[in-house]
Design an enzyme around this catalytic site. Structure first.
Site, PDB file in Angstrom:
ATOM      1  N   ASN A  35      65.752  74.312  87.430  1.00  0.00           N
ATOM      2  CA  ASN A  35      67.049  74.974  87.552  1.00  0.00           C
ATOM      3  C   ASN A  35      67.451  75.419  86.150  1.00  0.00           C
ATOM      4  OD1 ASN A  35      69.684  75.737  87.893  1.00  0.00           O
ATOM      5  ND2 ASN A  35      70.453  73.704  88.460  1.00  0.00           N
TER       6      ASN A  35
ATOM      7  N   LYS B 211      69.993  77.103  85.253  1.00  0.00           N
ATOM      8  CA  LYS B 211      71.449  77.147  85.058  1.00  0.00           C
ATOM      9  C   LYS B 211      71.873  78.439  84.343  1.00  0.00           C
ATOM     10  CE  LYS B 211      71.507  72.152  85.283  1.00  0.00           C
ATOM     11  NZ  LYS B 211      72.158  70.894  84.952  1.00  0.00           N
TER      12      LYS B 211
ATOM     13  N   HIS C 133      75.119  72.355  94.192  1.00  0.00           N
ATOM     14  CA  HIS C 133      74.817  71.679  92.924  1.00  0.00           C
ATOM     15  C   HIS C 133      76.082  71.022  92.388  1.00  0.00           C
ATOM     16  CE1 HIS C 133      73.812  71.040  88.711  1.00  0.00           C
ATOM     17  NE2 HIS C 133      72.565  70.991  89.130  1.00  0.00           N
TER      18      HIS C 133
ATOM     19  N   GLU D  97      77.404  70.995  89.606  1.00  0.00           N
ATOM     20  CA  GLU D  97      78.250  71.856  88.764  1.00  0.00           C
ATOM     21  C   GLU D  97      79.080  72.810  89.627  1.00  0.00           C
ATOM     22  OE1 GLU D  97      74.938  72.930  86.314  1.00  0.00           O
ATOM     23  OE2 GLU D  97      74.902  70.847  85.644  1.00  0.00           O
TER      24      GLU D  97
ATOM     25  N   GLU E 289      70.934  64.223  93.126  1.00  0.00           N
ATOM     26  CA  GLU E 289      71.230  64.357  91.703  1.00  0.00           C
ATOM     27  C   GLU E 289      72.478  63.545  91.377  1.00  0.00           C
ATOM     28  OE1 GLU E 289      69.281  68.142  89.965  1.00  0.00           O
ATOM     29  OE2 GLU E 289      71.281  68.669  90.639  1.00  0.00           O
TER      30      GLU E 289
ATOM     31  N   GLY F  59      72.127  66.055  82.670  1.00  0.00           N
ATOM     32  CA  GLY F  59      72.365  66.534  81.320  1.00  0.00           C
ATOM     33  C   GLY F  59      72.817  65.456  80.352  1.00  0.00           C
TER      34      GLY F  59
ATOM     35  N   SER G 172      68.147  64.391  84.320  1.00  0.00           N
ATOM     36  CA  SER G 172      67.404  63.982  83.119  1.00  0.00           C
ATOM     37  C   SER G 172      65.937  63.658  83.400  1.00  0.00           C
ATOM     38  CB  SER G 172      68.108  62.818  82.414  1.00  0.00           C
ATOM     39  OG  SER G 172      69.403  63.226  81.981  1.00  0.00           O
TER      40      SER G 172
END
Ligand code: 13P
Length: 251
Positions: free
Chosen positions: A10, A12, A96, A98, A168, A174, A214
């Site tokens: 991904n 992003k 996702h 985010e 996730e 991250g 990660s």
């Protein structure tokens, strides 16, 4: 039950078109000859067409990072499923963390996107995962179950055969803080048991469940050794050709 592992990058909101094409070519080269696993990359909308062209002679699949639910219409800022198909894209990341936590997408909206994607023949990767606070309050299972139940509402068994799930944990994205292989396996097994209650066992056993958060060259092998971890959804480490190549070539 054999599930073909899927390693997905991904990208992003990183990489311009030139950089995206360059990285896509490296991913295609690193994927040459791999027949026992699938590789997917998800660049920004603006690079989809160029990246699709760059990997045309390889088995690498190209996905979008989101999609709207209508065929067309007054939806400023959104991209419609047929627009993705027009550039040869057949997969899409949905829900996702985010999108959920920065842009406020709730389970109901994620479900609309799921339905839209499937209606137009796109295979969705449905992302689920708890925040640190939710984990500390021991709500991981209830949060993940709710995201699955609502995200998959009115998705038929036939459609479910096209769906990939990605676990996730938000606290691992991250942050450099990977879930341990035991933590990942525990939630993956829970996701599969929830899918058994929503569909039936044979179908639940065939659904690929990816881990994301990660993922790095150093931890991919032990994560992939878990029985219910069927692949990875990789952020940061997917942006460098070398580290992603190592992840693709997990053993
Ligand atoms: P990182 O691999 O950078 O933690 O990101 C994970 C992710 O969000 C993939 O979708």
């Amino acid at each position: 039950m054999t599930r073909t592992p899927l390693i997905a990058g991904n990208w992003k909101m990183y990489l311009n078109r030139t950089e995206a094409v360059e990285l896509a070519r490296s991913v295609a080269a690193a994927s040459t000859g791999l027949t026992d696993r699938e590789v997917m990359i998800a660049p920004s909308y603006l690079s989809l067409a160029a990246v699709k062209e760059a990997v045309a002679d390889s088995p690498v699949r190209v996905a979008a990072q989101n999609v709207a639910w209508e065929e067309q219409g007054a939806f400023t800022g959104e991209v419609a499923p047929p627009m993705l198909q027009d550039v040869g894209v057949d997969m899409v990341i949905l829900g996702h963390s985010e999108r959920r936590h920065v842009f406020g997408e709730d389970n109901a909206m994620v479900n609309r996107r799921m339905q839209g994607a499937l209606q137009f023949g796109l295979s969705p990767i449905l992302c689920v995962g708890e925040t640190l606070e939710e984990r500390e309050q021991e709500n991981t299972f209830s949060v993940v179950e709710e995201q699955l139940r609502q995200g998959l509402q009115d998705i038929s068994a036939d459609q479910m055969a096209q769906v990939v799930v990605a676990y996730e944990p938000v606290w691992a994205i991250g942050t450099g803080k990977t879930a341990t292989k035991e933590q990942a396996q525990e939630v993956h097994a829970f996701i599969r048991s929830t899918l058994v209650t929503l569909y039936e066992k044979t179908l639940a056993d065939s659904v690929r469940i990816l881990y994301g958060g990660s993922v790095k060259p150093e931890n991919i092998d032990s994560l992939m050794a878990q029985p219910d971890v069927d692949g990875a959804l990789v952020g940061g480490a997917a942006l460098q050709a070398e580290s992603f190549a190592r992840i693709i070539n997990f053993t």
